[in-house]
Design a protein around this motif. Structure first.
Motif, PDB file in Angstrom:
ATOM      1  N   LYS A   1      35.121 -62.245 -52.846  1.00  0.00           N
ATOM      2  CA  LYS A   1      36.264 -61.761 -53.619  1.00  0.00           C
ATOM      3  C   LYS A   1      37.525 -61.609 -52.774  1.00  0.00           C
ATOM      4  O   LYS A   1      38.569 -61.223 -53.284  1.00  0.00           O
ATOM      5  N   ASP A   2      37.402 -61.910 -51.495  1.00  0.00           N
ATOM      6  CA  ASP A   2      38.520 -61.668 -50.580  1.00  0.00           C
ATOM      7  C   ASP A   2      39.473 -62.859 -50.527  1.00  0.00           C
ATOM      8  O   ASP A   2      39.037 -64.007 -50.373  1.00  0.00           O
ATOM      9  N   LEU A   3      40.762 -62.579 -50.666  1.00  0.00           N
ATOM     10  CA  LEU A   3      41.792 -63.611 -50.547  1.00  0.00           C
ATOM     11  C   LEU A   3      42.065 -63.838 -49.060  1.00  0.00           C
ATOM     12  O   LEU A   3      42.589 -62.955 -48.375  1.00  0.00           O
ATOM     13  N   VAL A   4      41.691 -65.028 -48.571  1.00  0.00           N
ATOM     14  CA  VAL A   4      41.825 -65.306 -47.135  1.00  0.00           C
ATOM     15  C   VAL A   4      42.832 -66.415 -46.845  1.00  0.00           C
ATOM     16  O   VAL A   4      43.141 -66.692 -45.689  1.00  0.00           O
ATOM     17  N   LEU A   5      43.343 -67.050 -47.888  1.00  0.00           N
ATOM     18  CA  LEU A   5      44.295 -68.154 -47.719  1.00  0.00           C
ATOM     19  C   LEU A   5      45.310 -68.127 -48.851  1.00  0.00           C
ATOM     20  O   LEU A   5      44.947 -67.948 -50.017  1.00  0.00           O
TER      21      LEU A   5
ATOM     22  N   GLY B   1      42.901 -69.314 -51.416  1.00  0.00           N
ATOM     23  CA  GLY B   1      41.525 -69.534 -51.017  1.00  0.00           C
ATOM     24  C   GLY B   1      40.785 -68.217 -50.930  1.00  0.00           C
ATOM     25  O   GLY B   1      41.298 -67.246 -50.352  1.00  0.00           O
ATOM     26  N   TYR B   2      39.597 -68.160 -51.522  1.00  0.00           N
ATOM     27  CA  TYR B   2      38.797 -66.940 -51.528  1.00  0.00           C
ATOM     28  C   TYR B   2      37.463 -67.179 -50.835  1.00  0.00           C
ATOM     29  O   TYR B   2      36.859 -68.257 -50.959  1.00  0.00           O
ATOM     30  N   LYS B   3      37.020 -66.168 -50.119  1.00  0.00           N
ATOM     31  CA  LYS B   3      35.642 -66.097 -49.632  1.00  0.00           C
ATOM     32  C   LYS B   3      35.043 -64.855 -50.260  1.00  0.00           C
ATOM     33  O   LYS B   3      35.493 -63.741 -49.972  1.00  0.00           O
TER      34      LYS B   3
ATOM     35  N   GLY C   1      38.405 -57.195 -54.331  1.00  0.00           N
ATOM     36  CA  GLY C   1      38.245 -57.695 -52.990  1.00  0.00           C
ATOM     37  C   GLY C   1      39.424 -57.216 -52.168  1.00  0.00           C
ATOM     38  O   GLY C   1      40.184 -56.347 -52.592  1.00  0.00           O
ATOM     39  N   VAL C   2      39.589 -57.792 -50.982  1.00  0.00           N
ATOM     40  CA  VAL C   2      40.722 -57.408 -50.142  1.00  0.00           C
ATOM     41  C   VAL C   2      41.555 -58.647 -49.836  1.00  0.00           C
ATOM     42  O   VAL C   2      41.067 -59.773 -49.902  1.00  0.00           O
TER      43      VAL C   2
ATOM     44  N   LEU D   1      38.829 -72.297 -54.154  1.00  0.00           N
ATOM     45  CA  LEU D   1      40.257 -72.584 -54.082  1.00  0.00           C
ATOM     46  C   LEU D   1      40.866 -72.593 -55.481  1.00  0.00           C
ATOM     47  O   LEU D   1      40.268 -73.115 -56.426  1.00  0.00           O
ATOM     48  N   ARG D   2      42.064 -72.029 -55.589  1.00  0.00           N
ATOM     49  CA  ARG D   2      42.770 -72.009 -56.880  1.00  0.00           C
ATOM     50  C   ARG D   2      44.221 -72.402 -56.671  1.00  0.00           C
ATOM     51  O   ARG D   2      44.876 -71.946 -55.732  1.00  0.00           O
TER      52      ARG D   2
END
Length: 384
Positions: free
Chosen positions: A335-339, A331-333, A31-32, A315-316
């Motif tokens: 595969k993307d790490l957004v948080l 936080g992921y949406k 992901g990105v 969330l992890r």
């Protein structure tokens, strides 16, 4: 024609080989990292609980915070939004709705009215909040044997899953309960790479009759465990996405998040490391206990995972270091790490309710006079 036929066969075998590899290793499509959300309105409430021992575990069911007390064998309930004490269930003893011992208690995720209780002897009970009734199933039958075994398809080499940061249970269609399991080194003939080539992650507890019995074993370890073996850091947390029966798994020692399908086959992986997490674990299959104790005091790892279907967040939480207790949340949406942001020390994420995320300090404050639980709430908002 012959040349074309050979080319076709080569392509077919290549595809089949890649397919077999992917079923074990999982896809590696990344992901990105695009941090576009932030933790907002973080708030805390102190709950005075002098009637509790402070030794136990927390869980959340809808609007209620529950503390399962190891010493008193009680489930203490508090209002999630108010922090007010609501009363208790169960107690210590031999009578109805009483327990001789309690090691930990966690709810069945897809039926929060039911709570699985495990004691120090691996005996299992099931409490129903709705009917205020307790069913005792005795010691979980893992088919343990007097002689060591090398059969990873037998329950005899496993025990109950690690409960340091929590345990999730899911009710299956046939009435059994899915539980994480742990490989027990003392039940093995040899401790080597076969542990991670053949070892399983989950077991199904059958409750038919008066006893609890492990009847099925599921799942497999990712390849990273063969490359970085350490038999003391195998614990994991997982969560089920009911939309497509997918399991998201985060192992304590591995920076990746692994995706298993409804048949518990590893099909994908993604996720980003946080550079502050100390993953300098000692590698090996036979590590002396003094070294292990040093690792426990020093290293960090992944401590929990949660799926918020309503807002499409996975969330992890990650412990930077055991020495500091500092927690980072991702936080992921997709595969993307957004948080990615810091949380209070010793923070444990519990769930989502009424527009807020909730958690606790998993180590209560204690002194000779007081036991104080710390409850946290926060929101996730798009960054400005």
């Amino acid at each position: 024609m012959k040349r074309n036929f050979i080319i076709v066969l080569t392509v077919v075998f290549t595809v089949l080989s890649q397919s077999c590899t992917d079923s074990k290793k999982g896809s590696s499509e990344p992901g990105v990292k695009d941090i576009s959300y932030e933790i907002a309105e973080l708030d805390s409430t102190e709950i005075k609980a002098d009637f509790a021992s402070g030794n136990g575990n927390f869980f959340m069911r809808d609007s209620t915070l529950v503390f399962a007390d190891m010493l008193y064998c009680k489930l203490f309930s508090f209002g999630l939004e108010s922090g007010d004490y609501k009363g208790f269930s169960l107690g210590k003893g031999q009578g109805p709705n009483e327990l001789a011992a309690l090691m930990f208690a966690y709810p069945v995720q897809n039926d929060l009215s039911k709570v699985v209780i495990i004691d120090n002897n691996m005996a299992m009970s099931l409490y129903d909040f709705t009917t205020d009734s307790l069913a005792n199933y005795g010691m979980i039958d893992f088919k343990w044997q007097s002689e060591p075994s090398s059969d990873y398809n037998s329950p005899a080499v496993y025990g109950a899953g690690d409960s340091q940061y929590g345990v999730r249970y899911y009710l299956q269609r046939d009435g059994s309960i899915l539980t994480p399991v742990s490989i027990m080194s003392r039940f093995l003939k040899t401790v080597d790479a076969e542990r991670y080539k053949q070892g399983r992650l989950w077991g199904e507890i059958s409750l038919k009759g008066d006893n609890a019995e492990i009847t099925k074993l599921e799942g497999s370890f990712p390849r990273s465990f063969i490359e970085h073996p350490n038999t003391y850091f195998e614990s994991f947390d997982y969560v089920l996405d009911p939309a497509d029966s997918t399991y998201y798994v985060t192992f304590f020692a591995d920076p990746k998040i692994y995706v298993y399908d409804k048949n518990f086959r590893l099909k994908d992986s993604f996720g980003f490391e946080n550079e502050k997490v100390d993953r300098s674990y000692t590698k090996g299959y036979e590590i002396d206990w003094e070294t292990v104790k040093g690792d426990y005091k020093r290293v960090g790892g992944n401590t929990g995972i949660m799926l918020d279907q309503k807002n499409d967040f996975l969330l992890r939480t990650m412990l930077e270091s055991s020495a500091t207790g500092k927690i980072v949340m991702q936080g992921y949406k997709g595969k993307d790490l957004v948080l990615e942001g810091e949380m209070p020390r010793y923070f444990k994420l519990l769930g989502f309710y009424n527009g807020k995320y909730w958690g606790v300090r998993y180590l209560p404050y204690e002194n000779t006079d007081n036991v104080i639980f710390t409850l946290y709430s926060f929101k996730i908002k798009e960054g400005e």
